[in-house]
Design a protein around this motif. Structure first.
Motif, short mmCIF file in Angstrom:
data_model
loop_
_atom_site.label_atom_id
_atom_site.label_comp_id
_atom_site.label_asym_id
_atom_site.label_seq_id
_atom_site.Cartn_x
_atom_site.Cartn_y
_atom_site.Cartn_z
N GLU A 193 13.19 -52.55 -24.31
CA GLU A 193 12.98 -51.19 -24.66
C GLU A 193 13.93 -50.65 -25.83
O GLU A 193 13.73 -50.19 -26.84
CB GLU A 193 12.39 -50.46 -23.82
CG GLU A 193 11.28 -50.96 -22.92
CD GLU A 193 10.98 -49.88 -21.66
OE1 GLU A 193 11.98 -48.92 -21.58
OE2 GLU A 193 10.08 -50.11 -20.91
N THR A 194 15.26 -50.63 -25.42
CA THR A 194 16.26 -50.15 -26.23
C THR A 194 16.35 -51.00 -27.09
O THR A 194 16.79 -50.45 -28.44
CB THR A 194 17.42 -49.70 -25.33
OG1 THR A 194 17.94 -51.17 -24.75
CG2 THR A 194 17.32 -48.95 -24.22
N ALA A 195 16.41 -52.33 -27.31
CA ALA A 195 16.55 -53.07 -28.22
C ALA A 195 15.41 -52.92 -29.42
O ALA A 195 15.74 -52.87 -30.48
CB ALA A 195 16.65 -54.68 -27.91
N SER A 196 14.31 -52.88 -28.94
CA SER A 196 13.07 -52.47 -29.88
C SER A 196 13.30 -51.18 -30.56
O SER A 196 13.09 -51.06 -31.64
CB SER A 196 11.62 -52.65 -29.00
OG SER A 196 11.67 -53.61 -28.60
N ALA A 197 13.87 -50.26 -29.85
CA ALA A 197 13.88 -48.83 -30.43
C ALA A 197 15.04 -48.84 -31.39
O ALA A 197 14.92 -48.26 -32.48
CB ALA A 197 14.31 -47.97 -29.18
N LYS A 198 15.96 -49.59 -31.12
CA LYS A 198 17.21 -49.53 -32.10
C LYS A 198 16.87 -50.23 -33.49
O LYS A 198 17.26 -50.02 -34.61
CB LYS A 198 18.40 -50.52 -31.43
CG LYS A 198 19.04 -49.72 -30.56
CD LYS A 198 20.35 -50.32 -30.02
CE LYS A 198 20.99 -49.68 -28.89
NZ LYS A 198 22.21 -50.75 -28.27
N ILE A 199 15.89 -51.39 -33.45
CA ILE A 199 15.38 -51.97 -34.65
C ILE A 199 14.34 -51.20 -35.26
O ILE A 199 14.54 -50.97 -36.50
CB ILE A 199 14.87 -53.42 -34.26
CG1 ILE A 199 15.87 -54.35 -33.68
CG2 ILE A 199 14.24 -53.98 -35.55
CD1 ILE A 199 15.22 -55.76 -33.03
N ARG A 200 13.45 -50.43 -34.37
CA ARG A 200 12.68 -49.57 -35.14
C ARG A 200 13.12 -48.50 -35.71
O ARG A 200 12.63 -48.15 -37.01
CB ARG A 200 11.54 -49.14 -34.10
CG ARG A 200 10.68 -50.03 -33.50
CD ARG A 200 9.59 -49.49 -32.59
NE ARG A 200 8.79 -48.63 -33.53
CZ ARG A 200 7.68 -49.08 -34.00
NH1 ARG A 200 7.04 -49.90 -33.95
NH2 ARG A 200 6.68 -48.17 -34.72
N ARG A 201 14.39 -48.05 -35.45
CA ARG A 201 14.82 -46.96 -36.21
C ARG A 201 15.20 -47.00 -37.57
O ARG A 201 15.41 -46.44 -38.32
CB ARG A 201 16.28 -46.31 -35.39
CG ARG A 201 15.68 -45.32 -34.30
CD ARG A 201 16.94 -44.69 -33.55
NE ARG A 201 17.99 -45.36 -33.19
CZ ARG A 201 18.06 -45.83 -31.78
NH1 ARG A 201 17.02 -45.37 -30.98
NH2 ARG A 201 19.29 -46.42 -31.64
N VAL A 202 15.69 -48.45 -37.81
CA VAL A 202 16.23 -48.75 -39.05
C VAL A 202 15.12 -49.63 -39.97
O VAL A 202 15.68 -49.95 -41.03
CB VAL A 202 17.46 -49.72 -38.95
CG1 VAL A 202 18.65 -48.65 -38.16
CG2 VAL A 202 17.24 -50.96 -37.99
N LEU A 203 14.03 -49.66 -39.38
CA LEU A 203 13.06 -50.24 -40.34
C LEU A 203 12.61 -49.55 -41.50
O LEU A 203 12.54 -48.46 -41.42
CB LEU A 203 11.82 -50.60 -39.62
CG LEU A 203 11.98 -51.65 -38.42
CD1 LEU A 203 10.54 -52.06 -37.73
CD2 LEU A 203 12.32 -53.19 -39.08
#
Length: 330
Positions: free
Chosen positions: A103-113
């Motif tokens: 979940e945290t990995a997904s959130a980190k990627i989504r923040r910079v998309l």
């Protein structure tokens, strides 16, 4: 003209694609001089990105394994692939006890998309539906998972602390052959040298694991998945079932998979016969319950003979009578 910071990030992306890149190649790709490339490399090193210089005729620069993951440069499709892979992994049970990591990995990627990429992902997730709702998976500890995998790769014995399904605790040595994910659970397959038999252990029931000195020989047929399925099909259960079914192996496997039943040619094909043609095959099943077998045999819809147990024959007759009774209703 790109700003120096953008070129540094482009340099990182080039190095992350793998291999050793010469200074001349990097200078050409970035549109700068080789001395500028060296300055950009120094900037990455200042950011703790593990870039190393390779001397010699074919030397240049490459990324070395570092103490932490350097910034990753992902394209739109790569970012989507990672996010969908994380979502699919959570659904299939391919996660560890640290369930927040995905979940945290997904959130980190989504923040910079970029916004348009994020919108594409949101649209896909809203449109995506699954035909089955999976059970809650059993998640192993990440450290134990990696320890078992490393021991299997290097053929090193393991000392594991294990809790069986009855809550009994034990300490045992395991020569791990591999790791298998099956139906939302993780398993380690291997050999127990103390009792001289193969063992399949659920990874979520291993509370501790450490590598022991020494090594072991790899088995002649080390396929972990096949060993797992064979172990399931031959495990000790309440009922031992023997059938003869006139069908192809593919027809039988569609309803009685390898984790449930073992097949043996009861009527081996002759040289003149097609090996894939329908013929009598012996099917051995070990099951805790028999009530699921009559519907499975009915859906198979091929001639069969029940050799044992008699209880199954009675269940099939009763099931057929119920179907006939329902079919006569108007």
């Amino acid at each position: 003209m790109p700003r120096p910071t953008a070129r540094v990030l482009t340099l990182l992306e080039l190095l992350q694609s793998g291999g050793t890149r010469t200074a001349a190649e990097l200078a050409d790709r970035l549109g700068v001089e080789e001395r500028t490339v060296r300055r950009y490399v120094d900037r990455l090193i200042d950011l703790d990105v593990p870039v190393e210089s390779v001397r010699g005729r074919y030397g240049g620069y490459r990324l070395a394994p570092g103490h932490r993951l350097p910034p990753l440069m992902l394209g739109d499709d790569e970012a989507l692939a990672v996010l969908l892979g994380l979502a699919a992994g959570r659904r299939a049970g391919l996660t560890t006890a640290q369930r927040t990591a995905g979940e945290t990995a997904s959130a980190k990627i989504r923040r910079v998309l970029p916004k348009h990429t994020a919108r594409r992902l949101d649209a896909l997730q809203e449109a995506l539906a699954f035909t089955e709702r999976p059970d809650e998976p059993d998640r192993p500890d990440a450290g134990i998972l990696l320890t078992v995998a490393d021991a299997a790769r290097h053929r090193r014995p393991l000392l594991v602390h294990y809790t069986d399904r009855d809550g009994r605790h034990s300490e045992r040595t395991l020569h791990a052959h591999g790791i298998v994910s099956h139906s939302g659970r993780w398993y380690a397959t291997g050999h127990d040298p103390r009792i001289g038999e193969d063992r399949t252990l659920r990874l979520d029931r291993i509370t501790a694991a450490r590598t022991l000195p020494g090594s072991f020989e790899a088995p002649a047929d080390p396929d972990p998945a096949q060993r797992l399925l064979s172990g399931f099909a031959t495990a000790e259960y309440r009922h031992e079932v023997t059938l003869r079914i006139h069908a192809t192996a593919e027809q039988i496997r569609a309803h009685l998979p390898a984790a449930v039943a073992t097949l043996t040619d009861h009527e081996p094909a002759t040289a003149a016969q097609d090996p894939a043609a329908e013929r009598w095959q012996r099917v051995d099943i070990r099951a805790q319950r028999l009530d699921w077998l009559p519907p499975a045999l009915a859906s198979l819809d091929r001639p069969f003979v029940i050799e044992r147990p008699d209880e199954l024959r009675d269940l099939v007759i009763a099931f057929a009578d119920r179907l006939a009774s329902h079919a006569r209703r108007t």
